[in-house]
Structure formats: C-alpha cells, structure tokens
Design a protein around this motif. Structure first.
Motif, PDB file in Angstrom:
ATOM      1  N   ARG A  49       1.090  -1.138  -0.264  1.00 17.50           N
ATOM      2  CA  ARG A  49      -0.036  -0.079  -0.003  1.00 17.50           C
ATOM      3  C   ARG A  49       0.889   1.545  -0.041  1.00 17.50           C
ATOM      4  O   ARG A  49       1.463   1.270   0.868  1.00 17.50           O
ATOM      5  CB  ARG A  49      -0.509  -0.019   1.381  1.00 17.50           C
ATOM      6  CG  ARG A  49      -1.767  -1.215   1.167  1.00 17.50           C
ATOM      7  CD  ARG A  49      -2.701  -1.498   0.484  1.00 17.50           C
ATOM      8  NE  ARG A  49      -4.440  -1.956   0.084  1.00 17.50           N
ATOM      9  CZ  ARG A  49      -3.961  -3.358  -0.312  1.00 17.50           C
ATOM     10  NH1 ARG A  49      -3.355  -3.661  -1.637  1.00 17.50           N
ATOM     11  NH2 ARG A  49      -4.830  -4.338   0.121  1.00 17.50           N
ATOM     12  N   LEU A  71      -7.903   4.163   9.609  1.00 17.22           N
ATOM     13  CA  LEU A  71      -8.329   3.023   9.421  1.00 17.22           C
ATOM     14  C   LEU A  71      -8.409   2.629  11.466  1.00 17.22           C
ATOM     15  O   LEU A  71      -7.426   3.424  12.089  1.00 17.22           O
ATOM     16  CB  LEU A  71      -6.496   2.140   9.353  1.00 17.22           C
ATOM     17  CG  LEU A  71      -7.185   1.437   8.067  1.00 17.22           C
ATOM     18  CD1 LEU A  71      -6.389   2.553   6.781  1.00 17.22           C
ATOM     19  CD2 LEU A  71      -6.099   0.250   7.234  1.00 17.22           C
ATOM     20  N   ASP A 104      -7.147   7.693   3.277  1.00 17.47           N
ATOM     21  CA  ASP A 104      -7.357   5.922   4.496  1.00 17.47           C
ATOM     22  C   ASP A 104      -7.328   6.678   5.775  1.00 17.47           C
ATOM     23  O   ASP A 104      -6.765   7.193   6.411  1.00 17.47           O
ATOM     24  CB  ASP A 104      -6.495   5.661   4.547  1.00 17.47           C
ATOM     25  CG  ASP A 104      -6.239   4.569   2.890  1.00 17.47           C
ATOM     26  OD1 ASP A 104      -7.018   4.135   2.066  1.00 17.47           O
ATOM     27  OD2 ASP A 104      -4.953   3.673   2.339  1.00 17.47           O
ATOM     28  N   ILE A 132      -6.301   1.511  13.597  1.00 18.78           N
ATOM     29  CA  ILE A 132      -4.947   0.582  13.265  1.00 18.78           C
ATOM     30  C   ILE A 132      -4.545   0.838  15.020  1.00 18.78           C
ATOM     31  O   ILE A 132      -3.698  -0.325  15.923  1.00 18.78           O
ATOM     32  CB  ILE A 132      -3.829   0.722  12.184  1.00 18.78           C
ATOM     33  CG1 ILE A 132      -4.100   0.394  11.052  1.00 18.78           C
ATOM     34  CG2 ILE A 132      -2.698   0.323  13.035  1.00 18.78           C
ATOM     35  CD1 ILE A 132      -3.523   1.247   9.773  1.00 18.78           C
ATOM     36  N   HIS A 159      -9.550  -7.058   0.451  1.00 22.50           N
ATOM     37  CA  HIS A 159      -9.373  -5.882  -0.565  1.00 22.50           C
ATOM     38  C   HIS A 159      -8.495  -5.753  -1.048  1.00 22.50           C
ATOM     39  O   HIS A 159      -7.268  -5.473  -1.157  1.00 22.50           O
ATOM     40  CB  HIS A 159     -10.409  -4.708   0.076  1.00 22.50           C
ATOM     41  CG  HIS A 159      -8.819  -4.840   1.516  1.00 22.50           C
ATOM     42  ND1 HIS A 159      -9.019  -5.103   2.298  1.00 22.50           N
ATOM     43  CD2 HIS A 159      -8.578  -3.655   0.777  1.00 22.50           C
ATOM     44  CE1 HIS A 159      -8.166  -4.553   3.635  1.00 22.50           C
ATOM     45  NE2 HIS A 159      -7.638  -4.381   3.118  1.00 22.50           N
ATOM     46  N   VAL A 201       1.423   4.855   0.398  1.00 20.84           N
ATOM     47  CA  VAL A 201       0.532   5.185   1.519  1.00 20.84           C
ATOM     48  C   VAL A 201       1.585   6.326   2.353  1.00 20.84           C
ATOM     49  O   VAL A 201       2.690   6.275   2.717  1.00 20.84           O
ATOM     50  CB  VAL A 201      -0.494   5.231   2.273  1.00 20.84           C
ATOM     51  CG1 VAL A 201      -1.266   6.119   3.273  1.00 20.84           C
ATOM     52  CG2 VAL A 201      -1.167   4.020   2.000  1.00 20.84           C
ATOM     53  N   HIS A 223      -5.167  -8.255   0.028  1.00 21.74           N
ATOM     54  CA  HIS A 223      -4.704  -8.911   1.143  1.00 21.74           C
ATOM     55  C   HIS A 223      -6.602  -8.624   2.472  1.00 21.74           C
ATOM     56  O   HIS A 223      -6.568  -8.017   2.134  1.00 21.74           O
ATOM     57  CB  HIS A 223      -3.876  -7.868   1.994  1.00 21.74           C
ATOM     58  CG  HIS A 223      -3.663  -6.751   2.317  1.00 21.74           C
ATOM     59  ND1 HIS A 223      -2.616  -6.042   2.479  1.00 21.74           N
ATOM     60  CD2 HIS A 223      -4.417  -5.654   1.963  1.00 21.74           C
ATOM     61  CE1 HIS A 223      -3.550  -4.714   2.794  1.00 21.74           C
ATOM     62  NE2 HIS A 223      -4.731  -4.549   2.424  1.00 21.74           N
ATOM     63  N   HIS A 241      -7.398  -7.583   6.937  1.00 26.81           N
ATOM     64  CA  HIS A 241      -6.792  -7.533   8.038  1.00 26.81           C
ATOM     65  C   HIS A 241      -8.259  -7.505   9.419  1.00 26.81           C
ATOM     66  O   HIS A 241      -8.677  -7.222   8.583  1.00 26.81           O
ATOM     67  CB  HIS A 241      -5.619  -6.839   8.521  1.00 26.81           C
ATOM     68  CG  HIS A 241      -6.525  -5.571   7.123  1.00 26.81           C
ATOM     69  ND1 HIS A 241      -7.282  -4.421   7.234  1.00 26.81           N
ATOM     70  CD2 HIS A 241      -5.810  -5.480   6.116  1.00 26.81           C
ATOM     71  CE1 HIS A 241      -6.975  -3.718   6.674  1.00 26.81           C
ATOM     72  NE2 HIS A 241      -6.131  -4.133   5.464  1.00 26.81           N
ATOM     73  N   HIS A 284      -7.224  -2.817  -5.186  1.00 25.34           N
ATOM     74  CA  HIS A 284      -7.106  -0.820  -5.099  1.00 25.34           C
ATOM     75  C   HIS A 284      -6.534  -1.104  -6.489  1.00 25.34           C
ATOM     76  O   HIS A 284      -5.418  -1.948  -6.812  1.00 25.34           O
ATOM     77  CB  HIS A 284      -6.910  -0.092  -4.386  1.00 25.34           C
ATOM     78  CG  HIS A 284      -6.732  -0.690  -3.258  1.00 25.34           C
ATOM     79  ND1 HIS A 284      -8.075  -0.140  -2.447  1.00 25.34           N
ATOM     80  CD2 HIS A 284      -6.520  -0.248  -1.838  1.00 25.34           C
ATOM     81  CE1 HIS A 284      -8.362  -0.232  -0.928  1.00 25.34           C
ATOM     82  NE2 HIS A 284      -7.086  -0.292  -0.684  1.00 25.34           N
ATOM     83  N   GLN A 311      -3.257   7.801   0.492  1.00 24.90           N
ATOM     84  CA  GLN A 311      -3.028   6.426  -0.871  1.00 24.90           C
ATOM     85  C   GLN A 311      -2.857   6.600  -2.180  1.00 24.90           C
ATOM     86  O   GLN A 311      -3.886   7.808  -2.610  1.00 24.90           O
ATOM     87  CB  GLN A 311      -3.441   5.541  -0.670  1.00 24.90           C
ATOM     88  CG  GLN A 311      -3.261   3.914  -1.237  1.00 24.90           C
ATOM     89  CD  GLN A 311      -4.219   2.977  -1.019  1.00 24.90           C
ATOM     90  OE1 GLN A 311      -3.394   1.484  -1.998  1.00 24.90           O
ATOM     91  NE2 GLN A 311      -4.549   2.470  -0.498  1.00 24.90           N
ATOM     92  N   ARG A 316     -11.825   4.635   2.834  1.00 30.73           N
ATOM     93  CA  ARG A 316     -11.844   4.948   2.057  1.00 30.73           C
ATOM     94  C   ARG A 316     -12.118   6.637   1.800  1.00 30.73           C
ATOM     95  O   ARG A 316     -13.565   6.392   1.319  1.00 30.73           O
ATOM     96  CB  ARG A 316     -10.794   4.769   0.812  1.00 30.73           C
ATOM     97  CG  ARG A 316     -11.156   3.148   0.592  1.00 30.73           C
ATOM     98  CD  ARG A 316      -9.660   2.794   0.963  1.00 30.73           C
ATOM     99  NE  ARG A 316      -9.955   1.612   1.609  1.00 30.73           N
ATOM    100  CZ  ARG A 316      -8.670   0.587   2.010  1.00 30.73           C
ATOM    101  NH1 ARG A 316      -7.875   1.660   2.474  1.00 30.73           N
ATOM    102  NH2 ARG A 316      -8.968  -0.543   2.551  1.00 30.73           N
ATOM    103  N   TYR A 374      -5.364   5.717  12.712  1.00 30.38           N
ATOM    104  CA  TYR A 374      -4.436   6.532  11.836  1.00 30.38           C
ATOM    105  C   TYR A 374      -6.037   7.131  10.215  1.00 30.38           C
ATOM    106  O   TYR A 374      -6.342   6.292   9.471  1.00 30.38           O
ATOM    107  CB  TYR A 374      -4.811   4.911  11.665  1.00 30.38           C
ATOM    108  CG  TYR A 374      -3.623   4.482  10.133  1.00 30.38           C
ATOM    109  CD1 TYR A 374      -2.494   4.305  10.003  1.00 30.38           C
ATOM    110  CD2 TYR A 374      -4.017   4.604   8.752  1.00 30.38           C
ATOM    111  CE1 TYR A 374      -1.688   4.331   8.535  1.00 30.38           C
ATOM    112  CE2 TYR A 374      -3.774   4.498   7.426  1.00 30.38           C
ATOM    113  CZ  TYR A 374      -2.455   4.050   8.059  1.00 30.38           C
ATOM    114  OH  TYR A 374      -1.555   4.345   6.217  1.00 30.38           O
TER     115      TYR A 374
HETATM  116  O1  GTQ Z   1      -4.952  -0.255   2.063  1.00 33.24           O
HETATM  117  O2  GTQ Z   1      -5.595  -2.388   2.779  1.00 33.24           O
HETATM  118  O3  GTQ Z   1      -3.566   3.244   4.928  1.00 33.24           O
HETATM  119  O4  GTQ Z   1      -4.452  -1.817   4.842  1.00 33.24           O
HETATM  120  C1  GTQ Z   1      -3.090   0.571   5.901  1.00 33.24           C
HETATM  121  C2  GTQ Z   1      -3.338  -0.510   5.344  1.00 33.24           C
HETATM  122  C3  GTQ Z   1      -4.365   0.800   3.568  1.00 33.24           C
HETATM  123  C4  GTQ Z   1      -5.323  -0.586   2.593  1.00 33.24           C
HETATM  124  C5  GTQ Z   1      -3.819   1.598   4.489  1.00 33.24           C
HETATM  125  C6  GTQ Z   1      -3.380  -1.037   5.074  1.00 33.24           C
HETATM  126  C7  GTQ Z   1      -4.485  -0.233   3.991  1.00 33.24           C
END
Ligand code: GTQ
Length: 340
Positions: free
Chosen positions: A64, A157, A155, A159, A141, A66, A100, A102, A143, A89, A108, A85
């Motif tokens: 990613r 998240l 983004d 996290i 997901h 970012v 991937h 998680h 992109h 991106q 977004r 977080y």
């Molecule tokens: O798009 O899956 O900014 O996994 C940080 C971790 C985006 C993403 C982020 C991520 C993604």
C-alpha cells in the motif's frame, strides 16, 4: 522526595511494584488530556510529495503506497488520534495494490483523480471524488487503477485501536487481484436500496454490506436538508453515515459524518471525547480548535483531539467529511459531548 521514600520505591521496584500515589493524577485525570494535538494538512502542499512517492516505489512493492498523516504530538506512532490512523494513498494508472485482509477496519475518502477502483470481497466499486468506501474487518480488498490519472484517497483505519487490544491478524490473498464475483452495484442493490434479503439478520455491531456511499447521493441529500431548514447552532447540517440495515455506524469501530455549512455561518463551540478527523470536500473556511485558527480549503485534512473545543466558520458553502471512534466510546458508555 525523602531518602526513605526513594529507598522504599527502589526496594518495591525489584518486586515489580510501583506506588499509585505518584501517578494517580495522571492516571485518573479530571478530564481528558490528550497527547494528540490539533493539526492541519494542506493538500496543495502535500500533493507533490504524494506524487513523488509514485516515483520512489511501486504500489505492488509497497503493498500500500501511503503517506501516513502523523499527529505532531504522537510522532513515530503511526496515528492521527490515539485510536485512529489516517494516510494518503496513491495509485498510478495500470497499478494494482494487491489483495489482502486484516482485522483492522478501513475507510477511504476519494480526493483526487478518477479511474481507480476498490474491490471488496469480489465486488468492485469505481472510486469517484467524495465517495466514502469501506473495507470492513477481515474482508479481502485490493485497489487498481484502470484509468489514465493518478488517484489519491484518504485512508482511515482503526489500526491504533486494534494494536491497543493486541487483536490484529492479516493475510495476503493467493491472487493479487480478486476475481470479480458480482457486478458493480450489486451490494448497493441488495442492501442499500431500502430492501434487504429475507434471510439477512445482522447483529447490531455487524458492518454494513453496503461498502460505498456515493458522494453524489450524499451531496444531494445534504443540499436538500440545507435548503429545507435552518442550520443547527453547533453542527450546521450534520448527518451520520449508517449501516442501513441496523442504523448503527457502517463499521463497529469508526463513525463517519457529513456536514454542510452554509457560506458565512459560524458554529458555536462544541467539544466531545471522540477525537475527530475532518476533510474538506467542498468550499473553504476556518476551524478554531482550542483557541487556534486553522484555515482550510478543498482536500485539506484537520484533526480535533478529544475534548478540544471546535468552532467552524465557512467562507463559502462548505461540505466536510469526518470520522472518529465514537461507536467504540458509546458502546463502552464513555462518550461525552459538551455544547457551549
Ligand atoms: O488499503 O488495505 O493506509 O492495509 C494502511 C493499511 C491502507 C489498505 C492503509 C492498509 C491499507
């Protein structure tokens, strides 16, 4: 401190003990004292640096690509508030950010360029400016960019929340690009059209199956609301994004909001315990955060930490997107707001 006390503290330290009375005030403060600070990121100043990342690394190598928006009070911790977080991106024409999943939940908000898509569990959605797209926990997901322009989105998240709870899992998909299982718009038709499948019975904390909230629809609704009513003194016109099947937030850990502020309007001060990230989608104005004024324009991002007073002034008709950990605090009975 007396020598006797110091010696006592040293003796108990050897047993893994420390005196509460030295830290009680910091542990149980009379009100939130966030280490996060107010901050604003000007997109016009960041854009060239984001584009440069496209020459430094490919989306595939980065997984990613970012640039993290790090709160100046929390440098090195990859967070914009204690619980959330945020990052910008970039995906260039022809690129793929591989599939991937998680346990962290992601949102977004599309800011710049067109022609990219996000795929969630086998369905793609074309990313248009202002669209609010989610990838709930543990959904695959990826992109991609099928167009001819660089595309940038924000983004958001959870996290830091998942890290705090030590509950993070992640895995790569076997294929870089998910095969398309359903046509674009399928989830919106099934779950986002005031209709639901008969056997669908979501629990209150389930994320919504609607994974895109098109800006066009949100904007039309907010314009209708703004035309029909006077602005609320503290909020102007503010609505929350919901899981249409339950009325709860789209994902259990993150609330998202849309706000329309008429040109010339100034909100009264308000503070809440959910530190909130704001993005200006349209218009311009000022955010006064705990006494400091930040001027914002389109695509700028600003953060209001927990329990900091916020007043908003719009120079032109303004639309803001925002998100916070409000549903987490509300589920735990912690959320407070004060309208001044
Ligand atoms: O798009 O899956 O900014 O996994 C940080 C971790 C985006 C993403 C982020 C991520 C993604």
């Amino acid at each position: 401190m007396t020598d006797a006390r110091r010696a006592y503290y040293d003796r108990i330290a050897a047993h893994g003990l420390t005196p509460l009375w030295e830290v009680l005030g910091a542990l149980v403060p009379p009100e939130p004292r966030s280490p996060a600070v107010p901050a604003l990121w000007r997109y016009a100043e960041l854009r060239e640096h984001v584009m440069e990342a496209g020459r430094v690394i490919t989306a595939e190598e980065a997984e990613r690509r970012v640039l993290i928006l790090e709160n100046p009070g929390l440098r090195g911790q990859s967070c914009i508030t204690q619980s959330l977080y945020a990052g910008l991106q970039l995906i260039l024409p022809g690129e793929v950010a591989p599939a991937h999943r998680h346990t962290q939940s992601a949102l977004r908000l599309v800011l710049d360029g067109e022609g990219a898509y996000t795929a969630v569990d086998g369905e793609r959605t074309t990313m248009r400016r202002g669209d609010f797209i989610i990838t709930p926990a543990w959904t695959f997901h990826d992109h991609g960019n099928l167009g001819d322009q660089p595309v940038v989105w924000l983004d958001g998240l959870d996290i830091p929340t998942v890290r705090f709870l030590d509950a993070g899992f992640a895995e790569k998909a076997v294929t870089q690009v998910q095969s398309v299982a359903r046509p674009e718009g399928d989830a919106l038709a099934r779950y986002g059209a005031n209709l639901l499948p008969l056997d669908y019975a979501p629990k209150p904390a389930d994320p919504t199956r609607v994974f895109v909230y098109p800006h066009e629809k949100t904007r039309a609704a907010m314009q209708a609301i703004a035309a029909a009513s006077a602005p609320d003194p503290h909020l102007a016109h503010k609505q929350r994004y919901v899981n249409p099947a339950t009325g709860t937030s789209p994902m259990p850990t993150i609330a998202a909001f849309t706000q329309a502020i008429p040109a010339g309007f100034e909100t009264r001060a308000l503070r809440s315990t959910d530190g909130t990230i704001h993005v200006c989608l349209e218009g311009s104005g000022e955010a006064e955060i705990a006494g400091t004024t930040y001027r914002f324009a389109e695509n700028d991002v600003f953060v209001v930490p927990s329990w900091h007073r916020l007043q908003l002034r719009a120079s032109r008709d303004t639309m803001l997107f925002s998100f916070s950990d409000r549903p987490v605090q509300q589920a735990l009975g912690l959320w407070r707001e004060e309208r001044l």
